[in-house]
Design a protein around this motif. Structure first.
Motif, PDB file in Angstrom:
ATOM      1  N   HIS A 131       0.882  -1.152  -0.033  1.00 39.44           N
ATOM      2  CA  HIS A 131      -0.067  -0.044   0.013  1.00 39.44           C
ATOM      3  C   HIS A 131       0.809   1.316  -0.001  1.00 39.44           C
ATOM      4  CE1 HIS A 131      -3.866  -2.111   1.018  1.00 39.44           C
ATOM      5  NE2 HIS A 131      -2.956  -2.977   1.178  1.00 39.44           N
ATOM      6  N   LEU A 132       0.736   2.161  -0.946  1.00 40.83           N
ATOM      7  CA  LEU A 132       1.364   3.291  -1.241  1.00 40.83           C
ATOM      8  C   LEU A 132       0.628   4.446  -0.679  1.00 40.83           C
ATOM      9  CD1 LEU A 132       2.782   2.799  -4.862  1.00 40.83           C
ATOM     10  CD2 LEU A 132       3.693   1.927  -2.638  1.00 40.83           C
ATOM     11  N   PHE A 133       1.141   5.309   0.063  1.00 39.02           N
ATOM     12  CA  PHE A 133       0.515   6.384   0.661  1.00 39.02           C
ATOM     13  C   PHE A 133       1.327   7.793   0.528  1.00 39.02           C
ATOM     14  CE2 PHE A 133      -0.938   2.922   3.380  1.00 39.02           C
ATOM     15  CZ  PHE A 133      -2.480   3.153   3.357  1.00 39.02           C
ATOM     16  N   ASP A 134       0.673   8.599  -0.427  1.00 39.83           N
ATOM     17  CA  ASP A 134       1.425  10.021  -0.675  1.00 39.83           C
ATOM     18  C   ASP A 134       0.261  10.827  -1.543  1.00 39.83           C
ATOM     19  OD1 ASP A 134       3.069  12.120  -1.882  1.00 39.83           O
ATOM     20  OD2 ASP A 134       4.767  10.840  -1.357  1.00 39.83           O
ATOM     21  N   SER A 135       0.222  12.033  -1.357  1.00 38.34           N
ATOM     22  CA  SER A 135      -0.940  12.690  -1.994  1.00 38.34           C
ATOM     23  C   SER A 135      -0.266  13.738  -2.960  1.00 38.34           C
ATOM     24  CB  SER A 135      -1.589  13.763  -0.899  1.00 38.34           C
ATOM     25  OG  SER A 135      -0.852  14.407  -0.207  1.00 38.34           O
ATOM     26  N   LEU A 159       0.742  12.806 -13.193  1.00 35.65           N
ATOM     27  CA  LEU A 159       0.400  11.897 -12.402  1.00 35.65           C
ATOM     28  C   LEU A 159       0.591  12.195 -10.858  1.00 35.65           C
ATOM     29  CD1 LEU A 159       1.161   8.856 -14.633  1.00 35.65           C
ATOM     30  CD2 LEU A 159      -1.056   9.911 -14.270  1.00 35.65           C
ATOM     31  N   LYS A 160       0.061  11.587 -10.156  1.00 35.54           N
ATOM     32  CA  LYS A 160       0.258  11.580  -8.685  1.00 35.54           C
ATOM     33  C   LYS A 160       1.331  10.648  -8.338  1.00 35.54           C
ATOM     34  CE  LYS A 160      -2.695  14.428  -6.381  1.00 35.54           C
ATOM     35  NZ  LYS A 160      -2.406  15.612  -5.968  1.00 35.54           N
ATOM     36  N   LYS A 161       2.233  10.814  -7.252  1.00 34.02           N
ATOM     37  CA  LYS A 161       3.392   9.715  -7.400  1.00 34.02           C
ATOM     38  C   LYS A 161       2.933   8.384  -7.096  1.00 34.02           C
ATOM     39  CE  LYS A 161       6.361  12.874  -4.530  1.00 34.02           C
ATOM     40  NZ  LYS A 161       7.028  13.388  -3.187  1.00 34.02           N
ATOM     41  N   TYR A 164       2.056   6.949 -10.538  1.00 36.51           N
ATOM     42  CA  TYR A 164       2.957   6.538 -11.402  1.00 36.51           C
ATOM     43  C   TYR A 164       3.595   5.242 -10.965  1.00 36.51           C
ATOM     44  CZ  TYR A 164       7.891   7.136 -12.995  1.00 36.51           C
ATOM     45  OH  TYR A 164       8.935   6.487 -13.716  1.00 36.51           O
ATOM     46  N   LEU A 165       3.900   5.317  -9.886  1.00 41.60           N
ATOM     47  CA  LEU A 165       4.515   4.074  -9.119  1.00 41.60           C
ATOM     48  C   LEU A 165       3.621   2.949  -9.258  1.00 41.60           C
ATOM     49  CD1 LEU A 165       6.224   5.736  -5.949  1.00 41.60           C
ATOM     50  CD2 LEU A 165       7.451   4.867  -8.185  1.00 41.60           C
ATOM     51  N   HIS A 166       2.229   2.792  -9.296  1.00 40.11           N
ATOM     52  CA  HIS A 166       1.349   1.828  -9.280  1.00 40.11           C
ATOM     53  C   HIS A 166       1.597   1.392 -10.640  1.00 40.11           C
ATOM     54  CE1 HIS A 166      -2.498   0.403 -10.662  1.00 40.11           C
ATOM     55  NE2 HIS A 166      -2.365  -0.188  -9.516  1.00 40.11           N
ATOM     56  N   GLY A 175      -0.100  -6.703  -6.364  1.00 32.93           N
ATOM     57  CA  GLY A 175      -0.768  -6.226  -4.905  1.00 32.93           C
ATOM     58  C   GLY A 175      -0.592  -4.781  -4.759  1.00 32.93           C
ATOM     59  N   ILE A 176      -0.163  -3.942  -5.956  1.00 33.79           N
ATOM     60  CA  ILE A 176       0.249  -2.722  -5.603  1.00 33.79           C
ATOM     61  C   ILE A 176      -0.950  -1.877  -5.280  1.00 33.79           C
ATOM     62  CG2 ILE A 176       1.499  -0.527  -6.176  1.00 33.79           C
ATOM     63  CD1 ILE A 176       3.143  -3.182  -6.019  1.00 33.79           C
TER      64      ILE A 176
END
Length: 319
Positions: A131-135, A159-161, A164-166, A175-176
């Motif tokens: 789970h990625l958390f960043d706004s 894109l939001k970070k 992009y990473l997803h 599972g991202i």
């Protein structure tokens, strides 16, 4: 039929020349047998022995040729967290070791420099979810401290970070989970289902709230920190990795700053890709130690690497 360099048959392989239709549309012209004088240990030894015998004459003529095509095998949709088979663990015979990480739900709070490298390393493990958390949005400066190479088109999309990473890492790991939110008091419950949390943010007050919540819920975590400054026209500083668990957490105030960046005159927020990656390496190695992937003789809960002195210091050693 397989031949030696001079074109003569390799008769040590011969069994018969009878053409046989194995399945509809697939016919074999020859059958082979090569008995080493004992039973083969397993199918790997058997097939690799045949491959070596058949390919050796060709390699003797041109050592650039190979019978190993390294094909990609798509994983069963329900049988793995990866989009394709993890041949690296199998090749190194460490699949049983890797499976110690299986089933975990990992949170990465902050996907800037160090957080994005943490994702890069964790995405290559069999954890269930990441789970990625960043706004924040993904800008040009982020591209210079993030794994891989972002294109102009990537940057122009704004894109939001986490988006992009997803997009990048979902090509490998199923599972991202991107979360375009900041972890604050209202969003803390999102962490309750996590097995482990990586904290890669520089907001001290928010960090304090997160750590207090994790300790209350009994969720282990690692907090990372990078402190650099310019001195005599070169960079000096250190890389810090601090671990907290339900059993060991009395050291946290000693090593983690809970002062916000703008209030801290000593914090320059200089980010350099290789030090972000190094910080992520220390964090992921320690996480893997906690779950038995790596042997852990030192059992340190705080590590500092001093860049200009090339010194690695471990603190809070637990017996």
């Amino acid at each position: 039929y397989p031949c030696f360099i001079d074109g003569t048959r390799i008769m040590a392989l011969w069994l018969n020349d009878n053409a046989q239709e194995m399945v509809k549309g697939i016919t074999v012209n020859y059958s082979f047998s090569n008995n080493p004088g004992r039973a083969y240990i397993d199918y790997y030894e058997k097939i690799s022995t045949y491959a070596n015998i058949i390919s050796a004459p060709a390699k003797a003529i041109d050592n650039n040729v190979t019978e190993k095509s390294f094909p990609t095998f798509e994983e069963d949709a329900e049988g793995s967290v990866f989009m394709y088979e993890d041949t690296n663990s199998g090749r190194a015979n460490i699949t049983s070791v890797s499976e110690k990480l299986k089933g975990q739900r990992i949170a990465i709070i902050g996907t800037g420099g160090t957080g994005s490298y943490i994702l890069d390393f964790v995405a290559k493990t069999p954890v269930q979810e990441i789970h990625l958390f960043d706004s924040d949005s993904f800008y040009v400066h982020n591209a210079f401290r993030t794994p891989g190479a972002a294109s102009l088109e990537d940057l122009d999309r704004q894109l939001k970070k986490v988006e992009y990473l997803h997009e990048k890492y979902s090509k490998m790991h199923k599972g991202i989970v991107p979360n375009d939110v900041k972890i604050v008091s209202d969003t803390l419950p999102k962490l309750m289902a996590m097995s482990f949390v990586f904290i890669a943010i520089d907001k001290g007050e928010v960090k304090k709230v997160i750590i207090e919540f994790l300790l209350k819920e009994g969720i282990p975590f690692i907090d990372v920190g990078l402190g650099l400054e310019v001195k005599n026209n070169s960079l000096i500083g250190s890389v810090r990795t601090t671990t907290g668990t339900p059993e060991k957490n009395d050291h946290l105030n000693k090593y983690i700053s809970f002062v916000d960046e703008e209030d801290d005159g000593y914090n320059s927020n200089i980010q350099i890709a290789e030090l972000n990656a190094l910080n992520a390496c220390f964090a992921v190695i320690k996480w893997k130690k906690l779950f038995g992937f790596y042997n852990d003789m030192e059992k340190e809960f705080n590590t500092v690497y001093v860049v200009n002195e090339s010194q690695l210091v471990n603190n809070e050693i637990c017996s």
